[in-house]
Scaffold this motif. Structure first.
Motif, PDB file in Angstrom:
ATOM      1  N   GLY A  67       0.971  -1.325  -0.434  1.00  0.00           N
ATOM      2  CA  GLY A  67       0.179   0.399   0.259  1.00  0.00           C
ATOM      3  C   GLY A  67       1.059   1.293   0.220  1.00  0.00           C
ATOM      4  N   SER A  72       4.652   0.264  -4.056  1.00  0.00           N
ATOM      5  CA  SER A  72       3.528   0.048  -4.884  1.00  0.00           C
ATOM      6  C   SER A  72       3.566   0.233  -6.516  1.00  0.00           C
ATOM      7  N   ILE A 247       6.332  14.489   4.156  1.00  0.00           N
ATOM      8  CA  ILE A 247       5.570  14.355   5.245  1.00  0.00           C
ATOM      9  C   ILE A 247       5.057  14.486   6.281  1.00  0.00           C
ATOM     10  N   ARG A 251       4.105  18.492   7.813  1.00  0.00           N
ATOM     11  CA  ARG A 251       3.385  18.716   9.108  1.00  0.00           C
ATOM     12  C   ARG A 251       3.878  19.432  10.279  1.00  0.00           C
ATOM     13  N   LEU A 271       3.566  20.568  -6.196  1.00  0.00           N
ATOM     14  CA  LEU A 271       2.508  21.376  -5.533  1.00  0.00           C
ATOM     15  C   LEU A 271       3.117  22.287  -4.315  1.00  0.00           C
ATOM     16  N   LEU A 272       3.595  21.690  -3.049  1.00  0.00           N
ATOM     17  CA  LEU A 272       4.206  22.258  -1.872  1.00  0.00           C
ATOM     18  C   LEU A 272       5.378  22.524  -2.057  1.00  0.00           C
TER      19      LEU A 272
ATOM     20  N   ASP B  68      -1.545   2.589  -8.147  1.00  0.00           N
ATOM     21  CA  ASP B  68      -2.568   4.053  -8.188  1.00  0.00           C
ATOM     22  C   ASP B  68      -3.089   3.822  -6.519  1.00  0.00           C
ATOM     23  N   GLY B  73      -4.086   0.589  -1.316  1.00  0.00           N
ATOM     24  CA  GLY B  73      -4.792   1.003  -0.582  1.00  0.00           C
ATOM     25  C   GLY B  73      -5.209  -0.451  -0.015  1.00  0.00           C
ATOM     26  N   ILE B 247      -5.806  16.598  -8.385  1.00  0.00           N
ATOM     27  CA  ILE B 247      -4.375  17.153  -8.244  1.00  0.00           C
ATOM     28  C   ILE B 247      -4.180  18.408  -9.657  1.00  0.00           C
ATOM     29  N   LEU B 250      -5.671  21.479  -9.151  1.00  0.00           N
ATOM     30  CA  LEU B 250      -4.311  22.472  -8.356  1.00  0.00           C
ATOM     31  C   LEU B 250      -3.361  22.968  -9.132  1.00  0.00           C
ATOM     32  N   ARG B 251      -2.945  21.808 -10.153  1.00  0.00           N
ATOM     33  CA  ARG B 251      -1.905  22.325 -10.939  1.00  0.00           C
ATOM     34  C   ARG B 251      -2.142  23.036 -12.027  1.00  0.00           C
ATOM     35  N   PHE B 266      -5.994  12.621  -0.579  1.00  0.00           N
ATOM     36  CA  PHE B 266      -4.921  12.227  -0.876  1.00  0.00           C
ATOM     37  C   PHE B 266      -4.184  12.274   0.208  1.00  0.00           C
ATOM     38  N   GLU B 267      -3.007  11.487   0.170  1.00  0.00           N
ATOM     39  CA  GLU B 267      -1.561  11.989   0.879  1.00  0.00           C
ATOM     40  C   GLU B 267      -0.717  13.466   0.178  1.00  0.00           C
ATOM     41  N   PRO B 268      -0.309  14.534   0.213  1.00  0.00           N
ATOM     42  CA  PRO B 268      -0.984  14.679   1.644  1.00  0.00           C
ATOM     43  C   PRO B 268      -2.363  16.049   1.324  1.00  0.00           C
ATOM     44  N   ASP B 270      -3.930  17.197   3.294  1.00  0.00           N
ATOM     45  CA  ASP B 270      -3.962  18.068   4.363  1.00  0.00           C
ATOM     46  C   ASP B 270      -3.189  19.449   4.634  1.00  0.00           C
ATOM     47  N   LEU B 271      -2.043  19.266   4.039  1.00  0.00           N
ATOM     48  CA  LEU B 271      -0.998  20.129   3.620  1.00  0.00           C
ATOM     49  C   LEU B 271      -0.672  21.169   2.162  1.00  0.00           C
ATOM     50  N   LEU B 272      -1.818  20.831   1.621  1.00  0.00           N
ATOM     51  CA  LEU B 272      -2.580  22.069   0.594  1.00  0.00           C
ATOM     52  C   LEU B 272      -3.912  22.466   1.061  1.00  0.00           C
TER      53      LEU B 272
END
Lengths: 323, 323
Positions: A67, A72, A247, A251, A271-272, B68, B73, B247, B250-251, B266-268, B270-272
């Motif tokens: 995962g 992956s 990450i 945070r 993006l970050l 993916d 997951g 994503i 956003l780009r 999606f990770e992350p 929250d940061l975005l």
């Protein structure tokens, strides 16, 4: 097969010829047999046929976590190569547990896989000696095998971490924190070595107060950064040892204006604006699976070790002087 | 096994008893046999044993892409359940190709897997009728089967997209763009329906000029947003139909100050600060694999359909009025 023969009104041998696409069957008879197969839902038992051939057209893949995005991506690449060779893939997660790694490997071997790609969790792989001797292909990826001579594909972890740390130093940072996985993990230990090499090459001291091993969760990263911020001479930059640590550090940063570079690219680091040292899990998987199928095709050369390069991608988070 | 018997100085039957842990072997003899096994590197051929038992302690998993994050997951969750049942997992990627889906499914069936978890790419699964009739467990996940009554675990795609779109409407948006996958994909079509439902419930017209299906790459998202920005009545907000589309959007946003909410966490994210409608791939995998192993344990009830809920997570990108 008996039912098919009965319904089609032909001999058992004729059904067998049609199923195995052997010549010598009247086309009209073959059509009748195929219709009977369709009506009865007969499926050839591939297992029995493959057992006779000595090959199972399957390989086993052991990774840390199916995962995890890095692994992956590697899996997808291994699958693509396996598919081109008509092979299916068993895959399982070791969870960094040597016992689980061995369990999975031996369970795959018991299914008579033709070969294995293993990201090892353990350090002793002598247990695979009999399989190698019996002609099974085994390739280690991402980390080397222990006590076993086998094909291995690694990434230049040390060189990548050294380049990332040197990049921060080039912007004037002299107090650089390290947040990463436990050095019990081969890749983490190598990256920590690269970090230390870059410091030494710049004439900077190695300060254990700036090193947080195991800081790959937000909580652990926050605790580490809180502790380091309180130092008389706090860090001005961070180098993170893998994607999870990056990450976690992002945070945990809060209002701290530390520069940051991290090992491992991740989506969407762009993006970050996060500067990373990227490794290529797809190339790692392609290379490992390529070596495996070369062995299965008869390659008997001495075991090979291939080391893949990393690539520094500046995106803004590292390219600034100390705040 | 003959070599083991020879080296241990015992009968073939004795080796077989030790390997299969049958009673009636003198303990000292058993130790001698085990030592011979260790020295010779003998491994039991699980394939032959399992063929006799009628079970292979393996299952097959067909997902869109093992690389993916959503599907990996799900895979990890299926693996965890399979492991608790002593089963290994074959996994493969369909790549949204119905032909590849069927190839993989039939290749797994030919290996006599005990059961299958399938995220279908195709719309006709009548071909699995014979396997179901023969007692193989088959569970469909994320999307329903076509022309086959089988256990199915879905996500409330329509309800989730409706809630996400209504959330944007509640902040005053009346021109909301849709960027998502092709509606040929079941989940994308359901989410588009949810978007339309929310518009209708708010008395807003559905405007095809604001809908970009297939806009899951940065290039496609940029082209769609450029086209929509040039409209006399441009959008002020975007709802994206999956993680890739989020994503990409956003780009592609550039300086445009559109509010945004997206299907899939999606990770992350929250940061975005990206507001999402989260589905839970781990729960999806656990539920599907749980149904499968219940079938394998003898559950003969009528096929079940389970629909899992989604969860809106506000993080800032959606919670603002039109610019």
């Amino acid at each position: 097969m008996k039912d098919v023969a009965l319904l089609a009104g032909v001999a058992l041998k004729t059904v067998s010829r049609v199923v195995n696409e052997e010549p010598g069957v009247n086309p009209a008879t073959a059509v009748r047999v195929r219709e009977a197969i369709e009506r009865l839902g007969y499926r050839r038992n591939e297992g029995a046929r493959l057992l006779r051939s000595g090959r199972t057209a399957s390989i086993g893949l052991v990774i840390e976590d199916v995962g995890d995005p890095f692994y992956s991506g590697l899996f997808r690449a291994v699958e693509d190569v396996a598919r081109r060779h008509g092979s299916l893939v068993f895959a399982g997660s070791s969870g960094e547990d040597p016992v689980r790694e061995r369990e999975l490997v031996l369970a795959f071997c018991a299914r008579r896989v033709d070969g294995l790609v293993v990201v090892p969790a353990g350090e002793d792989h002598a247990y695979l000696g009999p399989e190698l001797a019996a002609g099974m292909g085994v390739v280690f990826a991402d980390r080397p095998a222990g006590n076993l001579a086998a094909d291995t594909v690694l990434v230049d972890n040390r060189g990548g971490a050294r380049a990332g740390t040197a990049h921060l130093i080039s912007y004037g940072h002299r107090r650089i924190a390290w947040l990463g996985d436990s050095p019990a993990i081969f890749t983490a230990a190598e990256r920590l070595r690269g970090y230390r090499t870059a410091l030494a090459e710049a004439g900077l001291p190695y300060d254990p107060c700036l090193v947080a091993s195991g800081a790959t969760t937000t909580e652990a990263a926050r605790a580490a950064l809180d502790r380091m911020s309180a130092l008389a001479d706090p860090p001005t930059a961070i180098f993170t040892g893998n994607g999870r640590a990056t990450i976690a550090a992002l945070r945990a940063l809060g209002p701290r204006r530390y520069a940051l570079a991290g090992f491992d690219d991740f989506e969407p680091a762009d993006l970050l604006g996060v500067t990373v040292v990227a490794q290529d899990p797809v190339r790692l998987g392609h290379t490992a699976a390529g070596l495996l199928f070369a062995r299965l095709a008869g390659d008997r050369d001495a075991p090979r070790e291939i080391v893949l390069p990393t690539r520094l991608i500046p995106r803004g988070s590292a390219e600034r002087p100390p705040a």
